[in-house]
Design a protein around this motif. Structure first.
Motif, short mmCIF file in Angstrom:
data_model
loop_
_atom_site.label_atom_id
_atom_site.label_comp_id
_atom_site.label_asym_id
_atom_site.label_seq_id
_atom_site.Cartn_x
_atom_site.Cartn_y
_atom_site.Cartn_z
N LEU A 101 0.87 -1.44 -0.12
CA LEU A 101 0.04 0.04 0.03
C LEU A 101 1.01 1.16 -0.10
CD1 LEU A 101 -2.92 1.45 0.03
CD2 LEU A 101 -2.69 1.17 2.70
N ARG A 102 1.98 1.17 0.68
CA ARG A 102 2.78 2.35 0.92
C ARG A 102 3.50 2.45 -0.64
NH1 ARG A 102 7.87 3.21 5.12
NH2 ARG A 102 8.77 5.24 4.02
N GLN A 103 3.83 1.68 -1.14
CA GLN A 103 4.79 1.64 -2.53
C GLN A 103 3.67 2.19 -3.62
OE1 GLN A 103 7.95 1.40 -2.88
NE2 GLN A 103 7.78 1.94 -5.25
N LEU A 104 2.48 1.42 -3.44
CA LEU A 104 1.77 2.02 -4.75
C LEU A 104 1.20 3.49 -4.24
CD1 LEU A 104 -0.55 1.39 -6.75
CD2 LEU A 104 -2.02 0.66 -4.81
N SER A 105 1.10 4.02 -3.09
CA SER A 105 0.90 5.38 -2.73
C SER A 105 1.99 6.26 -3.36
CB SER A 105 0.48 5.53 -1.31
OG SER A 105 0.34 6.74 -0.89
N ASN A 106 3.21 5.83 -3.12
CA ASN A 106 4.38 6.43 -3.52
C ASN A 106 4.36 6.55 -5.27
OD1 ASN A 106 5.22 7.09 -1.12
ND2 ASN A 106 6.89 5.33 -0.89
N GLU A 107 4.04 5.35 -5.89
CA GLU A 107 3.95 5.44 -7.44
C GLU A 107 2.99 6.43 -7.97
OE1 GLU A 107 6.24 3.85 -9.10
OE2 GLU A 107 7.25 2.38 -7.64
N HIS A 184 13.44 6.56 -0.80
CA HIS A 184 12.77 7.74 -0.83
C HIS A 184 11.32 7.69 -1.46
CE1 HIS A 184 11.97 11.99 -2.24
NE2 HIS A 184 12.80 12.41 -1.21
N HIS A 185 10.45 8.43 -1.00
CA HIS A 185 8.99 8.17 -1.49
C HIS A 185 8.75 8.83 -3.01
CE1 HIS A 185 9.39 12.86 -0.50
NE2 HIS A 185 8.27 12.91 -1.46
N ARG A 186 9.98 9.54 -3.55
CA ARG A 186 9.78 9.89 -5.02
C ARG A 186 11.01 9.15 -5.70
NH1 ARG A 186 11.55 13.96 -8.54
NH2 ARG A 186 12.71 15.06 -6.52
N LEU A 187 12.01 9.46 -5.56
CA LEU A 187 13.47 8.82 -6.22
C LEU A 187 13.36 7.48 -5.90
CD1 LEU A 187 16.14 11.49 -5.02
CD2 LEU A 187 14.53 11.54 -6.70
N GLY A 188 12.85 6.75 -4.94
CA GLY A 188 12.74 5.33 -4.91
C GLY A 188 11.80 4.35 -5.73
N THR A 189 10.71 5.32 -6.50
CA THR A 189 9.82 4.62 -7.21
C THR A 189 10.21 4.08 -8.59
OG1 THR A 189 9.18 6.89 -8.40
CG2 THR A 189 8.19 6.12 -6.07
N ARG A 190 9.42 3.09 -9.11
CA ARG A 190 9.86 2.80 -10.37
C ARG A 190 9.41 3.59 -11.47
NH1 ARG A 190 7.42 -3.52 -10.36
NH2 ARG A 190 8.62 -4.25 -8.73
N VAL A 191 8.45 4.59 -11.28
CA VAL A 191 8.06 5.57 -12.29
C VAL A 191 9.14 6.69 -12.40
CG1 VAL A 191 6.64 7.66 -12.45
CG2 VAL A 191 5.73 5.62 -11.67
N PHE A 192 9.72 6.98 -11.51
CA PHE A 192 11.05 7.71 -11.58
C PHE A 192 12.27 7.31 -12.04
CE2 PHE A 192 15.16 9.67 -9.90
CZ PHE A 192 14.82 11.11 -10.17
N ARG A 193 12.67 6.10 -11.54
CA ARG A 193 13.75 5.21 -12.13
C ARG A 193 13.58 4.97 -13.59
NH1 ARG A 193 13.09 2.30 -7.45
NH2 ARG A 193 12.56 0.35 -8.71
N THR A 194 12.39 4.86 -13.88
CA THR A 194 12.05 4.46 -15.47
C THR A 194 12.18 5.79 -16.19
OG1 THR A 194 10.89 2.69 -14.87
CG2 THR A 194 10.50 3.53 -17.10
N LEU A 195 11.45 6.90 -15.82
CA LEU A 195 11.30 8.06 -16.82
C LEU A 195 12.36 9.27 -16.68
CD1 LEU A 195 7.41 8.61 -16.44
CD2 LEU A 195 8.83 7.33 -18.24
N ALA A 196 12.98 9.31 -15.24
CA ALA A 196 13.97 10.43 -15.11
C ALA A 196 15.30 9.98 -15.89
CB ALA A 196 14.14 10.46 -13.72
N PRO A 197 15.93 9.05 -16.13
CA PRO A 197 16.89 8.91 -17.02
C PRO A 197 16.54 9.35 -18.50
CG PRO A 197 16.91 6.97 -15.47
CD PRO A 197 15.60 7.71 -15.32
N ARG A 198 15.33 8.83 -18.92
CA ARG A 198 15.06 9.23 -20.28
C ARG A 198 14.98 10.49 -20.53
NH1 ARG A 198 13.00 4.15 -19.20
NH2 ARG A 198 13.10 2.65 -20.92
N LEU A 199 14.31 11.30 -19.52
CA LEU A 199 14.26 12.74 -19.66
C LEU A 199 15.73 13.32 -19.66
CD1 LEU A 199 11.38 14.09 -17.60
CD2 LEU A 199 11.34 14.23 -19.93
#
Length: 446
Positions: A101-107, A184-199
């Motif tokens: 639940l916590r991880q989903l909330s962060n994503e 971290h609630h943002r830097l540790g998410t899959r969304v950030f790790r997937t999209l940030a390097p591309r940007l």
């Protein structure tokens, strides 16, 4: 010779606001005195200081987004962040959702606020910046982050323009991310790790070069992007924003830490050293020696802090001042005999607080791993550097400054003010950056 024109795009731009606004506030101020005409696009509300820097500041406020509503609801439900309590014996227990639940909330939160807190600012600021480019016709655009959304603003604003664009990184964008940040609630998410390097990759390929504030980060980026020009220009401090030497210092050995506790930043080793020091020098305790802390922390770090105080048994020698204005925080440092800068688990970053205390002549202890950016810079600036595992070494530092008691303020062996750094930036903006590699990082030094 025609007037040189520069457009700076930065989310923060206020000498009394977040530390992220201080770098280009200081550089802009002194570049203007070197003959540059400068325009700034920022989300920071206009203040009464802009006339003093000789730049035209375009305020472009951030719009409210769905992500803001989600974060507000989340704070109400889960109490994400708390301040440090003035009563250090009081422990605040965070109420977080657990597991999946916590991880989903962060994503979800990361998606709604991607790429960062500038989410509701990007398109509006890009339109404003394009308008400024048409009117102002700058030769160079510099975007400064974090928030790294400023680089997306610059990318959109310079489409179809002949203006050169440089990316200024005050902190890493997509990496390297230390292990301590992986939760971290943002830097540790899959969304950030997937999209940030591309940007980051898209932005770096579109820009004409990258500026960093540490050579260590420059080397990492040069190895990662072999064809991207990289130059390192260090941080500094504007002497006009510093208080005069305090007429009356705190009694005993006054120690100051001003800043947020987050990531790997932990005052525990300093408090253990304080306990050892006071055991060896009870007269220092009687004289009123204290560790004073100005800042805040999230719930987990507040818990760690309070536990560390209790374990060290130094409750009566630790004073938590809470969140202070920049002026009040600097006054606390000025009245202290030793300033503490924490940089644990930040191998390629240097806290901006280091430059402030050193420039004020206050002896400074940098707690950082040997060989890290903060440790190397601390040694260069004449600060004392100790690893967080070296509690006895930190205690020896406290004993040294207690013994030196009334010694004169220390002086920095190298120039670190923005009037000197602006001359370096003037050279960087006027030169053609060569393609960088791991062996070809241009480091602008004073």
């Amino acid at each position: 010779m025609s007037t040189r024109r520069l457009l700076v795009i930065t989310y923060y731009f206020d000498p009394d606001g977040p530390v992220g606004g201080l770098r280009w506030w200081g550089i802009t101020k002194y570049l203007a005195r070197l003959g540059w005409k400068i325009s700034v696009v920022t989300a920071a509300p206009p203040g009464g200081h802009t006339a003093a820097i000789g730049a035209q500041v375009e305020w472009c406020p951030r719009l409210w987004t769905l992500g803001d509503g989600y974060r507000r609801l989340r704070r109400l439900i889960f109490r994400e962040s708390v301040g440090l309590s003035r009563n250090v014996s009081r422990v605040t227990t965070p109420e977080w959702p657990r597991g999946v639940l916590r991880q989903l909330s962060n994503e979800i939160a990361t998606v709604l606020a991607f790429p960062d807190e500038g989410h509701g600012w990007i398109l509006r600021a890009a339109l404003r910046a394009r308008s400024v480019i048409r009117r102002f016709q700058p030769e160079i655009v510099v975007s400064s982050g974090p928030p790294h959304s400023a680089h997306l603003v610059a990318a959109l604003a310079t489409i179809g323009s002949a203006t050169h664009w440089l990316i200024d990184l005050r902190d890493p964008w997509a990496g390297p991310i230390p292990k301590v940040w992986q939760s971290h609630h943002r830097l540790g998410t899959r969304v950030f790790r997937t999209l940030a390097p591309r940007l980051e990759r898209l932005a770096f390929r579109a820009a004409n070069g990258v500026i960093t504030n540490t050579p260590q980060l420059a080397e990492v980026l040069a190895a990662k992007y072999a064809n991207v020009p990289v130059v390192c220009v260090p941080n500094g401090v504007d002497p006009d924003g510093l208080p005069p030497p305090a007429r009356q210092r705190y009694p005993g050995l006054g120690i100051a830490y001003t800043g947020r506790l987050y990531a790997g930043r932990d005052l525990g080793p300093v408090m253990q050293a304080l306990r050892i020091f006071l055991q060896h020098h009870p007269e220092a305790a009687r004289a009123g020696s204290k560790l004073r802390i100005a800042g805040d922390a999230d719930a987990r770090h507040a818990q760690v802090f309070n536990d560390a105080v209790a374990v060290a048994g130094v409750e009566q020698y630790v004073e938590v001042l809470g969140l202070l204005s920049r002026a009040d925080a600097l006054d606390v440092v000025s009245r202290s005999r030793l300033a503490v800068v924490l940089a644990q688990d930040q191998e390629v970053q240097i806290p901006a607080k280091l430059y402030e205390s050193v420039a004020m002549g206050v002896p400074t202890l940098v707690v950082a791993p040997e060989g890290s950016a903060a440790a190397v810079e601390g040694n260069r600036l004449g600060a004392v550097v100790r690893d967080s595992a070296d509690v006895d070494g930190i205690a020896c530092v406290l004993e040294q400054f207690w013994g030196d008691g009334a010694r004169e303020r220390s002086s920095c062996p190298v120039p670190i003010t923005y009037d000197a750094i602006a001359r370096l930036v003037d050279q960087v903006l006027g030169m053609s950056l060569p393609p960088a590699s791991a062996r070809q990082v241009v480091t602008a030094r004073l």
